[in-house]
Design a protein around this motif. Structure first.
Motif, PDB file in Angstrom:
ATOM      1  N   UNK A 109      -0.387  -3.850   1.420  1.00  0.00           N
ATOM      2  CA  UNK A 109      -0.105  -3.591   0.232  1.00  0.00           C
ATOM      3  C   UNK A 109      -1.005  -2.738  -0.866  1.00  0.00           C
ATOM      4  N   UNK A 110      -2.220  -3.077  -0.634  1.00  0.00           N
ATOM      5  CA  UNK A 110      -3.067  -2.256  -1.298  1.00  0.00           C
ATOM      6  C   UNK A 110      -3.406  -0.597  -0.928  1.00  0.00           C
ATOM      7  N   UNK A 111      -3.126  -0.571   0.175  1.00  0.00           N
ATOM      8  CA  UNK A 111      -3.075   0.810   0.882  1.00  0.00           C
ATOM      9  C   UNK A 111      -2.096   1.673   0.286  1.00  0.00           C
ATOM     10  N   UNK A 112      -0.709   0.873  -0.134  1.00  0.00           N
ATOM     11  CA  UNK A 112       0.266   1.623  -0.505  1.00  0.00           C
ATOM     12  C   UNK A 112       0.142   1.738  -1.981  1.00  0.00           C
ATOM     13  N   UNK A 113      -0.275   0.570  -2.750  1.00  0.00           N
ATOM     14  CA  UNK A 113      -0.050   0.468  -4.253  1.00  0.00           C
ATOM     15  C   UNK A 113      -0.939   1.281  -4.721  1.00  0.00           C
ATOM     16  N   UNK A 114      -2.327   1.531  -4.361  1.00  0.00           N
ATOM     17  CA  UNK A 114      -3.114   2.270  -5.118  1.00  0.00           C
ATOM     18  C   UNK A 114      -2.866   3.845  -5.007  1.00  0.00           C
ATOM     19  N   UNK A 115      -2.448   4.463  -4.264  1.00  0.00           N
ATOM     20  CA  UNK A 115      -1.961   5.990  -4.097  1.00  0.00           C
ATOM     21  C   UNK A 115      -0.647   6.147  -5.154  1.00  0.00           C
ATOM     22  N   UNK A 116       0.080   5.009  -4.881  1.00  0.00           N
ATOM     23  CA  UNK A 116       1.484   5.198  -5.758  1.00  0.00           C
ATOM     24  C   UNK A 116       1.145   5.089  -7.324  1.00  0.00           C
ATOM     25  N   UNK A 117       0.261   4.207  -7.551  1.00  0.00           N
ATOM     26  CA  UNK A 117      -0.150   4.089  -8.956  1.00  0.00           C
ATOM     27  C   UNK A 117      -0.825   5.351  -9.427  1.00  0.00           C
ATOM     28  N   UNK A 118      -1.461   6.031  -8.688  1.00  0.00           N
ATOM     29  CA  UNK A 118      -2.175   7.216  -8.904  1.00  0.00           C
ATOM     30  C   UNK A 118      -1.209   8.401  -9.328  1.00  0.00           C
ATOM     31  N   UNK A 119      -0.142   8.364  -8.491  1.00  0.00           N
ATOM     32  CA  UNK A 119       0.745   9.328  -8.687  1.00  0.00           C
ATOM     33  C   UNK A 119       1.796   9.162  -9.811  1.00  0.00           C
ATOM     34  N   UNK A 120       1.861   7.756  -9.934  1.00  0.00           N
ATOM     35  CA  UNK A 120       2.777   7.354 -11.430  1.00  0.00           C
ATOM     36  C   UNK A 120       1.671   8.035 -12.865  1.00  0.00           C
ATOM     37  N   UNK A 121       0.351   7.498 -12.517  1.00  0.00           N
ATOM     38  CA  UNK A 121      -0.454   7.911 -13.634  1.00  0.00           C
ATOM     39  C   UNK A 121      -0.492   9.331 -13.865  1.00  0.00           C
ATOM     40  N   UNK A 122      -0.355  10.324 -12.686  1.00  0.00           N
ATOM     41  CA  UNK A 122      -0.977  11.624 -12.648  1.00  0.00           C
ATOM     42  C   UNK A 122       0.445  12.248 -13.380  1.00  0.00           C
ATOM     43  N   UNK A 132       8.575  14.464 -15.346  1.00  0.00           N
ATOM     44  CA  UNK A 132       9.385  13.177 -15.497  1.00  0.00           C
ATOM     45  C   UNK A 132      10.141  12.692 -14.254  1.00  0.00           C
ATOM     46  N   UNK A 133      10.376  13.739 -13.589  1.00  0.00           N
ATOM     47  CA  UNK A 133      11.235  13.534 -12.202  1.00  0.00           C
ATOM     48  C   UNK A 133      10.403  12.931 -11.205  1.00  0.00           C
ATOM     49  N   UNK A 134       9.179  13.147 -11.206  1.00  0.00           N
ATOM     50  CA  UNK A 134       8.159  12.601 -10.182  1.00  0.00           C
ATOM     51  C   UNK A 134       7.985  11.277 -10.772  1.00  0.00           C
ATOM     52  N   UNK A 135       7.681  10.917 -12.092  1.00  0.00           N
ATOM     53  CA  UNK A 135       7.616   9.810 -12.652  1.00  0.00           C
ATOM     54  C   UNK A 135       8.648   8.835 -12.556  1.00  0.00           C
ATOM     55  N   UNK A 136       9.887   9.251 -12.692  1.00  0.00           N
ATOM     56  CA  UNK A 136      11.028   8.309 -12.406  1.00  0.00           C
ATOM     57  C   UNK A 136      11.193   8.017 -10.896  1.00  0.00           C
ATOM     58  N   UNK A 137      10.821   8.842  -9.973  1.00  0.00           N
ATOM     59  CA  UNK A 137      11.256   8.578  -8.767  1.00  0.00           C
ATOM     60  C   UNK A 137      10.053   7.797  -8.075  1.00  0.00           C
ATOM     61  N   UNK A 138       9.067   8.068  -8.561  1.00  0.00           N
ATOM     62  CA  UNK A 138       7.635   7.074  -8.203  1.00  0.00           C
ATOM     63  C   UNK A 138       7.798   5.793  -8.763  1.00  0.00           C
ATOM     64  N   UNK A 139       8.390   5.803  -9.921  1.00  0.00           N
ATOM     65  CA  UNK A 139       8.694   4.330 -10.565  1.00  0.00           C
ATOM     66  C   UNK A 139       9.776   3.600  -9.579  1.00  0.00           C
ATOM     67  N   UNK A 140      10.695   4.387  -9.276  1.00  0.00           N
ATOM     68  CA  UNK A 140      11.726   3.796  -8.473  1.00  0.00           C
ATOM     69  C   UNK A 140      11.133   3.119  -7.094  1.00  0.00           C
ATOM     70  N   UNK A 141      10.455   4.191  -6.578  1.00  0.00           N
ATOM     71  CA  UNK A 141       9.799   3.885  -5.076  1.00  0.00           C
ATOM     72  C   UNK A 141       8.906   2.563  -5.253  1.00  0.00           C
ATOM     73  N   UNK A 142       8.099   2.539  -6.726  1.00  0.00           N
ATOM     74  CA  UNK A 142       7.180   1.381  -6.784  1.00  0.00           C
ATOM     75  C   UNK A 142       8.000   0.025  -6.964  1.00  0.00           C
ATOM     76  N   UNK A 143       9.033   0.161  -7.549  1.00  0.00           N
ATOM     77  CA  UNK A 143       9.946  -0.940  -7.648  1.00  0.00           C
ATOM     78  C   UNK A 143      10.443  -1.664  -6.410  1.00  0.00           C
ATOM     79  N   UNK A 144      10.955  -0.774  -5.484  1.00  0.00           N
ATOM     80  CA  UNK A 144      11.225  -0.836  -4.103  1.00  0.00           C
ATOM     81  C   UNK A 144      10.262  -1.743  -3.427  1.00  0.00           C
ATOM     82  N   UNK A 145       9.107  -1.014  -3.410  1.00  0.00           N
ATOM     83  CA  UNK A 145       7.910  -1.451  -2.669  1.00  0.00           C
ATOM     84  C   UNK A 145       7.502  -2.863  -3.453  1.00  0.00           C
ATOM     85  N   UNK A 146       7.499  -3.087  -4.582  1.00  0.00           N
ATOM     86  CA  UNK A 146       7.204  -4.356  -4.990  1.00  0.00           C
ATOM     87  C   UNK A 146       8.173  -5.318  -4.388  1.00  0.00           C
TER      88      UNK A 146
END
Lengths: 296, 161
Positions: free
Chosen positions: A55-68, A87-101
């Motif tokens: 979980x953390x191995x994936x969540x941490x880098x993903x949160x960094x991508x959303x933040x960046x 905004x495209x990177x943000x939207x796609x990363x947020x979608x990925x975050x939802x799926x991973x959650x």
């Protein structure tokens, strides 16, 4: 037909032999089934443990991508290319975050390690945040997203686990948008019953669910339309997670739907009454030391 | 139990499992649900599960809401905190017939008890104490270090299933 005693005995012996053979075959099949069942249980458990560990191995880098992506949008404000890319990177990363959650909460649920932490929540604000987080997805599908708040209950508070509540409603919203038709609408509303139960309604006007399929949709990995031609996104986990989380919070979920007429999901959550309070034994209860293992 | 030292507390929600190397007071509320406490009497550590239904039928998530999953997961969880299988003892609680109907199909409590006992027999873990069945809900509190389980009974106690 006349048969001799010898023939009769021979026939009976034959039949006995056949049933013995059938019985032994059945025992073998049964043993194999039991072995297979154990293998299945073991592989289920390996999969669950693996997922909770990574979980953390994936969540941490993903949160960094959303933040960046957010940072990039601020830094690149004024430059159209940078803003649209960020905004495209943000939207796609947020979608990925939802799926991973979803995948991680499913693993936690299966490991039995989900512990609701109840706090007081302002329902309208919480729902508004959730609806806002889906505006982008809804706009992409040309679906209108409406939050309908009760006139007098805008200040309602509920005692519940916010994170789990968000996952439940996000999954219903995501589904409602996914299965809406172009130009359709999704409505979210809530009410608080006299018994203190929170009712949240998510209504779409999309494809609907046939009555035969209504029980099946809460199963894992079930999407009613399968194969390479399926037109809907997702991994088929959303509703099974929703159901398990609602169970965990001792609530219930109902759906009202017919094919072609959209679907109304109603989530009913009782106020979280179980707090970690050692002295909350029932009034009628008698407290006694049941057994002392140190003496056993 | 009131020795003045602070002990960690954990409330076990239905369908979840808890085991930890530290001393904990693990509490839960049971109606027709069954909770099994596994405790290593040498290492003096243990854990608890809280099952709502006997068998996972392969639909929905394979969570420890179902007895067969809950028993397997509790066993592997207590083994993962260092308990030894041969040192484990079990205590079983709950399984009340709270609906008050005598119909077999509704007697989830009895079916949960049968499942838990059957799985413990399969694991070859001795049941050293049990307080099961009846019509009253229970609240139980297990001290994971001493293995002591306290039971409170009463019809108003049931907020879990």
């Amino acid at each position: 037909m006349n048969i001799t005693d010898e023939e009769l005995i021979e026939e009976l012996l034959n039949r006995f032999a056949k049933s013995r053979k059938a019985f032994s075959d059945l025992s073998v099949v049964n043993r194999k089934l039991l072995e297979m069942n154990e293998l299945l249980e073991r592989s289920e458990s390996l999969k669950s443990n693996f997922l909770s560990n990574i979980r953390n191995e994936i969540n941490n880098p993903l949160n960094v991508i959303i933040g960046l992506a957010g940072q990039l949008a601020i830094v690149g404000a004024g430059n159209e290319d940078i803003s649209s890319l960020s905004s495209l990177i943000g939207a796609e990363a947020t979608h990925l975050d939802f799926q991973l959650r979803n995948i991680f909460i499913a693993a936690e649920l299966e490991a039995g390690e989900v512990n609701p932490r109840c706090v007081k929540v302002h329902i309208a604000t919480s729902l508004r945040d959730l609806v806002d987080s889906f505006r982008h997805t809804a706009a992409k599908k040309n679906v209108a997203l409406r939050l309908i708040l009760p006139e007098y209950e805008d200040g309602s508070l509920a005692v519940l686990d916010v994170e789990k509540f968000q996952i439940i409603i996000s999954n219903l919203l995501s589904n409602a948008i996914e299965y809406s038709t172009d130009g359709g609408a999704v409505e979210v509303s809530f009410s608080v019953g006299g018994d203190g139960c929170l009712h949240v309604f998510v209504q779409d006007h999309g494809v609907g669910i046939a009555s035969d399929d209504q029980l099946r949709i809460f199963d894992r990995f079930v999407q009613l339309e399968t194969g390479t031609t399926r037109s809907h996104l997702g991994q088929g986990l959303g509703l099974s997670i929703t159901k398990s989380l609602v169970d965990l919070m001792q609530g219930s979920i109902e759906l009202n739907s017919s094919l072609g007429e959209g679907t109304l999901f109603t989530v009913i959550l009782p106020p979280c009454s179980i707090l970690d309070d050692e002295d909350s034994f029932s009034e009628a209860g008698n407290l006694f030391i049941f057994d002392d293992m140190s003496e056993a | 139990m009131d020795s003045g030292k602070m002990i960690n507390r954990h409330f076990l929600f239905p369908g979840t499992i808890f085991a930890d190397p530290l001393e904990y007071l693990i509490s839960t509320v049971l109606g027709s649900c069954v909770a099994v406490c596994l405790w290593d009497h040498v290492l003096r550590r243990g854990g608890m599960n809280h099952m709502m239904l006997p068998l996972w039928n392969g639909e929905g998530l394979a969570t420890p809401k179902y007895g067969n999953i809950a028993m397997e997961k509790l066993l592997s969880k207590v083994l993962s905190i260092g308990c030894r299988r041969e040192h484990l003892v079990a205590k079983v609680f709950g399984g009340a017939n709270v609906s008050g109907t005598g119909l077999e199909v509704f007697m989830i409590g009895d079916r949960n008890i049968t499942l838990a006992m059957g799985m413990l027999e399969k694991f070859r873990i001795a049941v050293v104490a049990k307080d099961v069945g009846g019509r009253d809900g229970r609240k139980i509190v297990m001290n994971s270090e001493s293995g002591v389980v306290m039971v409170g009974k009463g019809r108003k106690a049931v907020s879990g299933d």
